[in-house]
Every structure is written in C-alpha cells, then in structure tokens.
Enzyme design. Structure first.
Site, PDB file in Angstrom:
ATOM      1  CE1 TYR A   1       4.978   8.310 -15.568  1.00 43.63           C
ATOM      2  CE2 TYR A   1       4.277   7.726 -17.467  1.00 43.63           C
ATOM      3  CZ  TYR A   1       3.837   8.185 -16.280  1.00 43.63           C
ATOM      4  OH  TYR A   1       2.813   8.290 -15.764  1.00 43.63           O
TER       5      TYR A   1
ATOM      6  CG  ASN B   1       1.551   1.879 -14.854  1.00 42.90           C
ATOM      7  OD1 ASN B   1       1.303   1.329 -15.817  1.00 42.90           O
ATOM      8  ND2 ASN B   1       1.171   3.140 -14.418  1.00 42.90           N
TER       9      ASN B   1
ATOM     10  CD  GLU C   1       2.206  11.020  -9.520  1.00 45.10           C
ATOM     11  OE1 GLU C   1       2.089  11.938 -10.234  1.00 45.10           O
ATOM     12  OE2 GLU C   1       1.822   9.765 -10.119  1.00 45.10           O
ATOM     13  CG  ASP C   2       3.335   7.012  -7.426  1.00 45.79           C
ATOM     14  OD1 ASP C   2       2.120   7.259  -7.854  1.00 45.79           O
ATOM     15  OD2 ASP C   2       4.287   6.497  -8.098  1.00 45.79           O
TER      16      ASP C   2
ATOM     17  CG  ASP D   1      -0.904  12.096 -12.060  1.00 49.41           C
ATOM     18  OD1 ASP D   1      -1.684  12.514 -13.001  1.00 49.41           O
ATOM     19  OD2 ASP D   1       0.043  11.395 -12.277  1.00 49.41           O
ATOM     20  CG  ASP D   2      -1.161   8.349  -8.108  1.00 54.78           C
ATOM     21  OD1 ASP D   2      -0.765   7.796  -8.830  1.00 54.78           O
ATOM     22  OD2 ASP D   2      -0.588   9.167  -7.204  1.00 54.78           O
TER      23      ASP D   2
ATOM     24  CE  LYS E   1       3.621  10.277 -12.822  1.00 51.22           C
ATOM     25  NZ  LYS E   1       2.323   9.889 -13.314  1.00 51.22           N
TER      26      LYS E   1
ATOM     27  NE  ARG F   1      -0.265   3.552  -5.681  1.00 52.78           N
ATOM     28  CZ  ARG F   1      -0.048   4.434  -6.842  1.00 52.78           C
ATOM     29  NH1 ARG F   1       1.199   4.262  -7.216  1.00 52.78           N
ATOM     30  NH2 ARG F   1      -0.831   5.164  -7.223  1.00 52.78           N
TER      31      ARG F   1
HETATM   32  P1  NAD Z   1      -4.047   1.781  -4.063  1.00 51.95           P
HETATM   33  O1  NAD Z   1      -3.020   1.054  -3.212  1.00 51.95           O
HETATM   34  O2  NAD Z   1      -4.794   2.840  -3.822  1.00 51.95           O
HETATM   35  O3  NAD Z   1      -5.120   0.633  -4.576  1.00 51.95           O
HETATM   36  C1  NAD Z   1      -4.947  -0.814  -4.872  1.00 51.95           C
HETATM   37  C2  NAD Z   1      -6.238  -1.495  -4.771  1.00 51.95           C
HETATM   38  O4  NAD Z   1      -5.989  -2.904  -5.241  1.00 51.95           O
HETATM   39  C3  NAD Z   1      -6.690  -1.540  -3.250  1.00 51.95           C
HETATM   40  O5  NAD Z   1      -8.058  -1.343  -3.513  1.00 51.95           O
HETATM   41  C4  NAD Z   1      -6.477  -3.126  -2.927  1.00 51.95           C
HETATM   42  O6  NAD Z   1      -7.404  -3.385  -1.927  1.00 51.95           O
HETATM   43  C5  NAD Z   1      -6.556  -3.650  -4.295  1.00 51.95           C
HETATM   44  N1  NAD Z   1      -5.881  -4.908  -4.379  1.00 51.95           N
HETATM   45  C6  NAD Z   1      -4.707  -5.148  -4.022  1.00 51.95           C
HETATM   46  N2  NAD Z   1      -4.570  -6.454  -4.131  1.00 51.95           N
HETATM   47  C7  NAD Z   1      -5.706  -7.330  -4.730  1.00 51.95           C
HETATM   48  C8  NAD Z   1      -6.208  -8.374  -4.958  1.00 51.95           C
HETATM   49  N3  NAD Z   1      -5.275  -9.342  -4.991  1.00 51.95           N
HETATM   50  N4  NAD Z   1      -7.157  -8.628  -5.266  1.00 51.95           N
HETATM   51  C9  NAD Z   1      -8.248  -7.678  -5.782  1.00 51.95           C
HETATM   52  N5  NAD Z   1      -7.922  -6.529  -5.166  1.00 51.95           N
HETATM   53  C10 NAD Z   1      -6.639  -6.166  -4.847  1.00 51.95           C
HETATM   54  O7  NAD Z   1      -3.157   2.040  -5.499  1.00 51.95           O
HETATM   55  P2  NAD Z   1      -3.770   2.655  -6.766  1.00 51.95           P
HETATM   56  O8  NAD Z   1      -3.018   4.203  -6.597  1.00 51.95           O
HETATM   57  O9  NAD Z   1      -4.863   2.587  -6.979  1.00 51.95           O
HETATM   58  O10 NAD Z   1      -2.782   2.256  -7.835  1.00 51.95           O
HETATM   59  C11 NAD Z   1      -3.187   0.638  -8.116  1.00 51.95           C
HETATM   60  C12 NAD Z   1      -2.357   0.274  -9.602  1.00 51.95           C
HETATM   61  O11 NAD Z   1      -2.797   1.369 -10.491  1.00 51.95           O
HETATM   62  C13 NAD Z   1      -0.926   0.387  -9.369  1.00 51.95           C
HETATM   63  O12 NAD Z   1      -0.188  -0.681 -10.059  1.00 51.95           O
HETATM   64  C14 NAD Z   1      -0.539   1.681 -10.122  1.00 51.95           C
HETATM   65  O13 NAD Z   1       0.698   1.886 -10.787  1.00 51.95           O
HETATM   66  C15 NAD Z   1      -1.542   1.744 -11.357  1.00 51.95           C
HETATM   67  N6  NAD Z   1      -1.858   3.111 -11.602  1.00 51.95           N
HETATM   68  C16 NAD Z   1      -1.990   3.295 -13.048  1.00 51.95           C
HETATM   69  C17 NAD Z   1      -1.943   4.568 -13.734  1.00 51.95           C
HETATM   70  C18 NAD Z   1      -2.133   4.873 -14.875  1.00 51.95           C
HETATM   71  O14 NAD Z   1      -1.970   5.785 -15.488  1.00 51.95           O
HETATM   72  N7  NAD Z   1      -2.354   3.809 -15.788  1.00 51.95           N
HETATM   73  C19 NAD Z   1      -2.281   5.669 -12.727  1.00 51.95           C
HETATM   74  C20 NAD Z   1      -2.378   5.532 -11.281  1.00 51.95           C
HETATM   75  C21 NAD Z   1      -2.171   4.244 -10.730  1.00 51.95           C
END
Ligand code: NAD
Length: 547
Positions: free
Chosen positions: A99, A404, A241-242, A264-265, A170, A152
């Site tokens: 993972y 991540n 997912e993603d 999930d996200d 997953k 994504r």
């Molecule tokens: P997304 O594309 O939906 O959202 C990303 C957000 O970040 C957007 O609002 C974008 O405008 C903002 N962003 C990008 N660059 C930026 C910057 N320089 N300054 C400020 N804001 C900025 O993606 P997501 O699904 O929300 O995922 C985002 C991150 O969260 C990814 O790295 C993903 O791996 C992580 N994530 C972690 C978990 C977990 O379980 N820990 C779960 C889901 C997603």
C-alpha cells in the site's frame, strides 16, 4: 493413462497453478498422493510457518521496496494463502509495501514491471460489450469492486491505466484487514485514456493511447459498467477510488442513494481524519466544538474531512452553519473566500466572507487554528514557520500531514515534533518512524483511510446494505476513536496500532451492519448475533485439505 486418470492428473496441476488453492511446498504427502502431485514438488513438506520464514527472508533480502512489492505480488499470484499469512502476521512491515508509499512507486513503474495481469480492465473500447466481458472474470461470486479511472493516483496525479495498483492494493487490504475472501474481491481499472503526456508518448504504456474522454461519453460508459456489474454480480458493493475531483463528487452524488457504493477518498478519509481529531481531544482535554480547522487543499479528502467534522458537531447538537464556520480552506488560489469568480460546487459550502489571504503562514497567523490538515499533495507546504506559528498559538497543536505517498507529505514527523518542540499531535497519511525528541519517543499515528474502508465494506457486505450512508461513516469514525487506548495516546498516537486492524475492522463492521438493520437498509434477515456473523465471515489464511 485413461481419460479419468488424466483428469485427476490435470486437476492436481490446476490446483498448483491456482493461487487460491495452491499450497506450494506445504502440500502434505496425503494431498500429493490424492492429487497426483508426487514428483512435481520437492520432497520435503514444509509447514506454513516455515514457508512464511522463507518468504520473509526473501523479502528482506530484496534491494529496494519496489523489488519487495514485486516479490509480494508474485507470491500473491502463486499462493494467496501464504501471501495473506505473511501480510497479516507482519502487517506493520508489509502494509507500506503493498500500500502507500510503495504502491505509488509501483504504479509509476507499471509499464516496466508488468508481469502477470491481475484485476479487470474495462476500457472505452468495450462500450456496448461490458456485460459480456465481465463474464470473463473467473470468480462468479464477486462481492466488492474497487474501481479507479486513474486520474488522481495518491498525490501523483494522472497515471491512467497504471493506477491499477491502487484497486489491487486496496482489495488486498480488504482481505488482510477485514477478512473479505480474495475470491470476492474484484479490482477494476476503468480506462478512459490519460492526459499524462509522458505516458501518451511512452511506447510501453499499457493503457488506451488517447486523451481522457469526458462528459456524456464518460458517464454512459460508467453507467454501462455499473449496470453490468450489478447484473453479473448481484448486490455487489462498489468503492470509488482515486478519481479526479471533478468526477469524484459528481459520481458520489449521482450514485450514493441508488446503489451500495461509496467514495473512499471523500468519505473514508473524512472518517479517519475525524477520528484522529477526536483522539487529539482526548490528549488535550478540549472539545471538538472548540476546534478551528485550517485545511491545506480543498479537494476530495479536504472537503470530505470537513463534512465529517461538521457531521460530528451536528450530531452533538450544533447547527450546520456554525459547524461549517469552524472549517477554513486554503487551496491553490489562497483562502477560500466567497468573492471568487468561480467556486466549484463541492467547495461552495465552505467559502467564507473574509478578506483574501494568499499565504498559508499568514492564514495560520490570522485565523489561529487549533489544527492544520494537509490534504494538498504538496510536500514541504508545512514549513518551519507554519509549525512554529501553530506551536505559538496552541499548547498542543494538531498537525496532520495526510497527503500520500510519503514524498508528498506536507511535513515529516520529525519536522513536526522538532519545530513544535515536541508538542505537536501529529498524524500522517503514509507511515513515519517513531521520533525521539528530548526524553520522549513519539509514535506518529497513520491517518489513513485503511482504518475505515475495510470495516465499512465488511459491514455493508455482511448486512447486505442497499446503500452506504454518511451515518455509517460517522459510526465508523466513533468506533475507531473508541479503540485508541490510553497507551496509544501517551505515545502520541491518535490511532490504534496497525497490528490491531482486524479487530478495528470487525468492530466498525458491526456498527455499519447494525445501522443497516436498524434503519431498514437491507432485505436480509437480522441475525441473532451480528458480531458472531461478522467474525464468521472473516477469511483466515488457512490451507484447504485435499486428502
Ligand atoms: P484533490 O485533487 O481532490 O485535491 C487537492 C487539493 O489540493 C485541491 O483543492 C487543490 O487546489 C489543492 N492544492 C494543490 N496544490 C496546492 C498548493 N500548492 N497549495 C494549496 N493547495 C493546493 O485530491 P484529494 O483526493 O483531496 O487528495 C489530496 C491528497 O490527499 C493526496 O496527496 C492524497 O494522497 C491524499 N489523501 C490521503 C488520504 C489518507 O487516507 N490519508 C486519503 C485520500 C487522499
């Protein structure tokens, strides 16, 4: 050899090559006799424990984590029982390999390391034909699909078909953590093209060589897939997912009340992050209602987390407006304010009447949050001045760097503890090692939706829920928070250790299933003992007997 003998012989050879039924060197002498395998295996029979020892030695001898991942995947292709035995008995060591973060590297290298296919590929070329091709899937009793369109992948962007590693990973966790039998798991890549230029120009890329389809064509293809999947595998649960965020929110809204599905996200991340904040409240003695959350990133994970937080406050008696007022967002354009020209639907409810702020450090100093949550995929975006400002404002600042894989975390565990002089309550999406600061060793919790989705899925499957509701995610979040011990908190971790994950999932599944029955969301008859039913459904990696 007559026909009858030939078929027995073929049967044995088929079993050796069937990863779900293979036992490798653990076929007993009686098995070998019964299946005509004598001579086809080295003579010494090994116990599963001895096999595990060999596998662990091999994994640890590999030069890189990607090699370890590839070794594990090839074991999964040969002998799933042994694969799950190794993963489950060594979950803290194996999870970062199958993972995040290693799965991210595996997705990036997919076109080079591709060996054997795993999972199901449905592409824009299959339009009109999806039901037919779904019948090619060898297991007729699929109960859960994890599907991605690869737009994504973690914080790595559009990886097209190479994102297949995510549904595979997953679903491996569904089996390892929640005990969903491997034959019930169906990883799906929904290949609608990619806008990643370097992949489009790569002759080794394995996906459709075209840019992403959008709009009606995309929707019609996905509708066809979902309809077909529900016909071929009645009652199947679908986990999105993603997906990129323009599709993710839209698709969740479209399908959430019509079929048993979740994103999930958005929902899983929301539940896990909320649970971490509740854990932090137990450390600080503060109330959830007194928190001010500042998010970096207003996408699926950020908005999903704010929605979960709001749901918890509303559950506690606060109005939606007041609860939303406790969440602030900074995205690529700075503070999310209502005077922007265009605001995407999913962000609207959190846009604030406020003078613009473009810089995150300034936002921290102005808004004085109790917690900052990084869900932006931007490494280094919680620099020293941000952590120091948080430590100045709060006795115990909550710093969650949830992006991540590890390379995308907003700050490292070590940075959070050092810059806050050991006062941060830290969690991250991908694992970090324990950090020694002063006389204390801090063990950062992994704020990852792996604590949520397998249990939610198990509960939904066992109860036969027709839909997966926000109430179920809130219950999952409370359940997880309740499973954090005082000992975990005293080490600085707001999540239970990963080696408790089976129990975490069973208890979450119970809560989800209970809601399904209490709220009439299932046609199945309620069993006398829901917990017993859940435990009975949980797969264990034990070899079958053939003789
Ligand atoms: P997304 O594309 O939906 O959202 C990303 C957000 O970040 C957007 O609002 C974008 O405008 C903002 N962003 C990008 N660059 C930026 C910057 N320089 N300054 C400020 N804001 C900025 O993606 P997501 O699904 O929300 O995922 C985002 C991150 O969260 C990814 O790295 C993903 O791996 C992580 N994530 C972690 C978990 C977990 O379980 N820990 C779960 C889901 C997603």
């Amino acid at each position: 050899m007559n026909d009858n003998e030939l078929s027995v012989f073929n049967y044995g050879v088929k079993i050796i090559h069937d990863p779900i039924r293979n036992k490798g060197t653990a076929f007993t002498e009686a098995d070998r006799e019964a299946l005509n395998l004598t001579g086809l295996l080295p003579p010494r029979v090994h116990s599963p424990a001895e096999q595990e020892l060999r596998v662990l030695g091999n994994i640890r001898n590999q030069p890189t984590d990607l090699d370890r991942y590839l070794y594990l995947i090839s074991l999964q292709d040969r002998n799933e029982t042994l694969f799950y035995r190794v993963v489950m008995n060594n979950i803290e060591e194996m999870m970062p390999l199958i993972y995040t973060p290693t799965v991210g590297a595996a997705c990036q290298a997919f076109q080079h390391v591709f060996r054997r296919p795993r999972g199901f590929y449905v592409s824009a070329r299959d339009r009109g034909n999806i039901k037919k091709i779904l019948q090619n899937w060898p297991h007729k009793d699929a109960r859960i699909i994890v599907i991605t369109d690869g737009e994504r992948i973690l914080g790595l962007g559009d990886l097209g078909v190479q994102g297949m590693g995510i549904p595979i990973g997953k679903l491996s966790l569904y089996t390892a953590c929640a005990g969903i039998h491997p034959k019930h798991c169906l990883p799906v890549m929904f290949d609608v093209g990619t806008n990643n230029e370097s992949l489009l120009n790569d002759p080794l890329y394995n996906g459709l060589e075209q840019r992403r389809i959008r709009g009606e064509k995309y929707d019609a293809l996905l509708d066809e897939f979902i309809e077909a999947a529900r016909e071929v595998f009645p009652g199947i649960l679908i986990q999105f997912e993603d997906f990129g965020n323009t599709n993710a929110f839209r698709l969740l809204d479209k399908y959430r009340n019509k079929l048993n599905c979740f994103n999930d996200d958005i929902q899983g991340t929301g539940a896990v992050a909320l649970s971490g904040i509740m854990g932090a409240m137990r450390i600080t003695g503060e109330k959830l209602a007194d928190q001010r959350l500042l998010f970096l990133g207003a996408g699926e994970a950020g908005i999903g987390t704010a929605d979960a937080f709001v749901a918890a406050l509303v559950d506690d008696g606060m109005s939606v407006e007041e609860a939303r007022g406790k969440c602030w967002f900074v995205d690529t354009q700075g503070l999310l304010t209502s005077d922007r020209d265009h605001i995407a639907d999913h962000k609207q409810r959190f846009a604030r009447e406020n003078p613009p702020i473009t810089d995150f450090t300034e936002a921290v100093n102005t808004l004085k949050p109790t917690a900052i949550l990084g869900l932006s995929g931007q490494p280094g975006s919680f620099p020293k001045e941000v952590i120091e400002a948080m430590a100045k404002i709060n006795k115990r600042p909550i710093i969650f760097a949830l992006s991540n894989p590890t390379s995308k975390a907003e700050c490292t565990a070590e940075e959070a503890y050092r810059w806050s002089k050991g006062r941060a309550i830290f969690a991250s999406g991908s694992p970090f090692d324990a950090v020694k600061f002063g006389n204390n060793t801090h063990v950062p919790g992994q704020g990852n939706n792996v604590y949520i989705f397998p249990g939610v899925g198990l509960g939904a499957i066992v109860s036969g829920a027709r839909v997966v509701t926000d109430e179920m995610f809130l219950a999952a979040s409370y359940s997880l928070a309740n499973q954090v011990s005082e000992a975990d908190l005293s080490r600085g971790s707001v999540y239970p250790p990963l080696n408790k994950i089976r129990e975490v999932c069973a208890l979450i599944a119970y809560e989800v299933a209970k809601i399904a029955w209490d709220k009439g969301l299932t046609d199945l008859e309620e069993p006398e003992d829901i917990m017993a039913e859940i435990r009975k459904a949980m797969y264990l990696p034990v070899y079958p007997h053939y003789a």
